[in-house]
Scaffold this active site. Structure first.
Site, short mmCIF file in Angstrom:
data_model
loop_
_atom_site.label_atom_id
_atom_site.label_comp_id
_atom_site.label_asym_id
_atom_site.label_seq_id
_atom_site.Cartn_x
_atom_site.Cartn_y
_atom_site.Cartn_z
N ASP A 156 49.82 -33.69 -11.41
CA ASP A 156 49.33 -35.20 -12.39
C ASP A 156 48.30 -36.10 -10.59
O ASP A 156 47.43 -36.51 -10.42
CB ASP A 156 50.25 -35.87 -12.74
CG ASP A 156 50.44 -35.28 -14.15
OD1 ASP A 156 49.79 -35.96 -15.22
OD2 ASP A 156 51.72 -33.99 -14.18
N TYR A 162 63.31 -39.26 -20.92
CA TYR A 162 63.28 -37.82 -20.77
C TYR A 162 64.03 -36.73 -20.51
O TYR A 162 64.66 -36.85 -20.05
CB TYR A 162 61.72 -38.04 -19.57
CG TYR A 162 61.07 -36.71 -19.05
CD1 TYR A 162 59.46 -36.25 -20.15
CD2 TYR A 162 61.39 -35.81 -18.31
CE1 TYR A 162 59.37 -35.15 -19.53
CE2 TYR A 162 60.89 -34.40 -17.89
CZ TYR A 162 59.76 -34.54 -19.00
OH TYR A 162 58.86 -32.56 -18.78
N GLY A 221 51.26 -25.15 -14.92
CA GLY A 221 50.44 -26.79 -14.91
C GLY A 221 50.85 -26.32 -16.94
O GLY A 221 50.53 -27.19 -17.58
N ASP A 269 51.58 -25.23 -19.38
CA ASP A 269 53.44 -24.88 -19.91
C ASP A 269 53.20 -24.07 -21.38
O ASP A 269 54.34 -23.11 -21.42
CB ASP A 269 54.01 -26.25 -20.72
CG ASP A 269 53.61 -27.60 -19.67
OD1 ASP A 269 52.93 -26.94 -18.65
OD2 ASP A 269 54.63 -28.57 -19.17
N ARG A 324 52.88 -29.98 -30.12
CA ARG A 324 53.67 -29.98 -28.70
C ARG A 324 54.55 -28.54 -29.09
O ARG A 324 54.02 -28.17 -29.94
CB ARG A 324 54.85 -30.68 -28.71
CG ARG A 324 54.29 -32.32 -28.74
CD ARG A 324 54.11 -32.74 -27.61
NE ARG A 324 55.06 -32.90 -26.22
CZ ARG A 324 54.28 -32.67 -25.32
NH1 ARG A 324 52.78 -33.25 -25.03
NH2 ARG A 324 55.27 -32.47 -24.66
N TRP A 360 48.03 -26.39 -24.86
CA TRP A 360 47.93 -25.49 -23.89
C TRP A 360 47.62 -24.06 -24.55
O TRP A 360 46.61 -22.82 -24.28
CB TRP A 360 48.59 -25.52 -22.92
CG TRP A 360 48.38 -26.02 -21.79
CD1 TRP A 360 49.68 -27.07 -21.44
CD2 TRP A 360 47.30 -26.63 -20.97
NE1 TRP A 360 49.19 -28.11 -20.56
CE2 TRP A 360 48.31 -27.97 -20.07
CE3 TRP A 360 46.32 -26.21 -20.58
CZ2 TRP A 360 47.72 -28.38 -19.38
CZ3 TRP A 360 45.12 -26.72 -19.51
CH2 TRP A 360 45.96 -27.84 -18.65
N GLU A 374 46.00 -37.51 -23.74
CA GLU A 374 45.82 -36.43 -22.59
C GLU A 374 45.56 -34.65 -22.92
O GLU A 374 45.03 -34.13 -21.96
CB GLU A 374 47.07 -36.34 -23.19
CG GLU A 374 48.18 -35.03 -22.58
CD GLU A 374 49.65 -35.36 -23.18
OE1 GLU A 374 50.47 -34.33 -22.43
OE2 GLU A 374 50.26 -35.52 -24.17
#
Length: 448
Positions: A46, A93, A182, A184, A217, A371, A414
């Site tokens: 990022d 997180y 990246g 994921d 997610r 993704w 995003e």
């Protein structure tokens, strides 16, 4: 699909102002968080993409972005994929610093003292970012000694990949966790992950679901496998060579960015009066290995290689198109990639305005889930650059327009549905804003 119309000059000025607002809001004083709620720390790739955009706002701040990240580099050369902000509560997180235990589990590998990090890595975009930041304002860069200070750190980072991550012994860097490339939650990882026994759901708490819809997610099953892999790597004290890796994959996108950054290191070396030839030699060797090991002529693109089984993974992911960034690909391969990105599997210019993260016709395609189909702005920034490099200028121009239109309309999402542009994940995302700033810099109306 109706092609997006180029924004008018006033709209582009508004878009630039809005992207600047996102980056200013997410700046923490030494680096930029990807998002204020979902990702409240510093992430490795990022920050590289953010620095590329930040250079148009503040070259010094862009330099600082990379300097802060490399301030957390380990002695073995690795650049951790997360650098934690100690002011952020642990429960904001997961996995948090008390999971990674870099100060103890990472001691043998030289984790930094006084800075908490993860032990995984992310794609090596950093030398490319450093070179682009320097090129934008070489006077400020030279005055601050930016390249002179960063060059040995960048070289150590690439040496780590060459020495410690060539797990198959054929020259390419391998990833040992789905978080490392990246992308994921890519379907490319489904088969290798199926061999992993997931960690019990009671052993972790998913903070990401407090800020994002579950449908966007990774599933709990996948997350349990991520946790199991990360905990195992930690418990092996983040050792690479000689250690068992239940997940080990050669990813074309990761290695393409490695090659492009090796070329950038050659440019940095020349600017500093150092010898660029070792970097060019490594870039050539990596390119040869990429073609020999990961190119699939039947798929018309590069595929991931599962080191555990010694086979290519048949899933078509956008990671296999990122080698368009690599200069000097054989002509037939470059032409095949251009056909693939505009063909039925990715639909650029026909059924999609942005390149999806996964095969539109693939069995695991999901336009909403992380993704597994949505379009990401950093990846489309890279594809635009690759298209232009190989002469597909009309396609690159159309993709640039689509990135600008979709980023603004989605609130700097995003990621987005590649067909409808509907926002997914979180909004006010930093690398989305950074991609916009960089593309605006080569859009005449955007400079008005």
């Amino acid at each position: 699909m109706t092609p997006p119309t180029a924004p008018a000059s006033a709209a582009l000025r508004h878009l630039r102002d809005a992207s600047v607002r996102v980056l200013l809001t997410n700046w923490t004083g030494g680096s930029t968080v990807p998002s204020g709620n979902l990702y409240p720390h510093q992430w490795s790739w990022d920050s590289a993409f953010i620095a590329i955009g930040l250079r148009h706002l503040s070259p010094r701040r862009a330099q600082r972005e990379l300097e802060t990240l490399f301030g957390a580099q380990w002695d073995d050369g690795r650049v951790p994929h997360i650098v934690f902000n100690p002011a952020i509560p642990l429960d904001a997180y997961f996995p948090s610093p008390d999971f990674w235990r870099s100060g103890t589990a990472g001691r043998e590998a030289g984790a930094p003292r006084g800075i908490e990090t993860s032990g995984l890595v992310q794609p090596p975009v950093h030398a490319l970012a450093a070179w682009l930041v320097h090129e934008y304002d070489p006077q400020t860069s030279s005055r601050r000694g930016f390249l002179r200070r960063l060059y040995p750190r960048l070289t150590a980072w690439h040496d780590y990949l060459a020495v410690h991550r060539d797990l198959a012994g054929h020259g390419l860097a391998a990833v040992v966790h789905p978080w490392e490339p990246g992308m994921d939650n890519s379907p490319c990882w489904d088969t290798p992950l199926s061999r992993i026994v997931p960690a019990p759901a009671s052993s972790f708490r998913r903070a990401d679901l407090a800020h994002g819809a579950a449908a966007d997610r990774p599933t709990d099953l996948d997350y349990g496998r991520y946790v199991r892999l990360a905990a195992g790597y930690r418990d092996r004290r983040y050792r690479d060579g000689g250690a068992p890796h239940p997940f080990a994959v050669e990813d074309p996108g990761f290695n393409a960015l490695y090659i492009v950054s090796e070329h950038a290191l050659a440019s940095i070396a020349e600017a500093l009066g150092e010898d660029p030839r070792p970097h060019r030699a490594r870039a050539r060797a990596l390119t040869t290995a990429l073609v020999e090991r990961l190119w699939d002529p039947q798929a018309g693109m590069f595929l991931c290689h599962d080191i555990g089984t010694g086979t290519l993974i048949p899933e078509r992911s956008v990671t296999g198109l990122l080698p368009l960034l690599v200069p000097g690909l054989p002509t037939g391969i470059a032409e095949a990639l251009l056909r693939t990105v505009t063909g039925d599997h990715f639909g650029l210019g026909s059924t999609t305005a942005l390149v999806p993260s996964y095969d539109l016709r693939g069995p695991a395609y999901d336009s909403a889930r992380y993704w597994r189909g949505p379009a990401w702005f950093n990846v489309n920034w890279a594809i635009e650059r690759g298209l232009r490099q190989y002469g597909a200028v009309p396609e690159a121009d159309a993709l640039k327009r689509a990135v600008l239109v979709s980023a603004g309309a989605s609130g700097f999402a995003e990621y987005v549905d590649p067909r409808t542009g509907r926002a997914r994940g979180t909004t006010d995302f930093s690398w989305t804003a950074a991609a916009v700033l960089d593309l605006l810099a080569t859009t005449p109306e955007g400079t008005a």
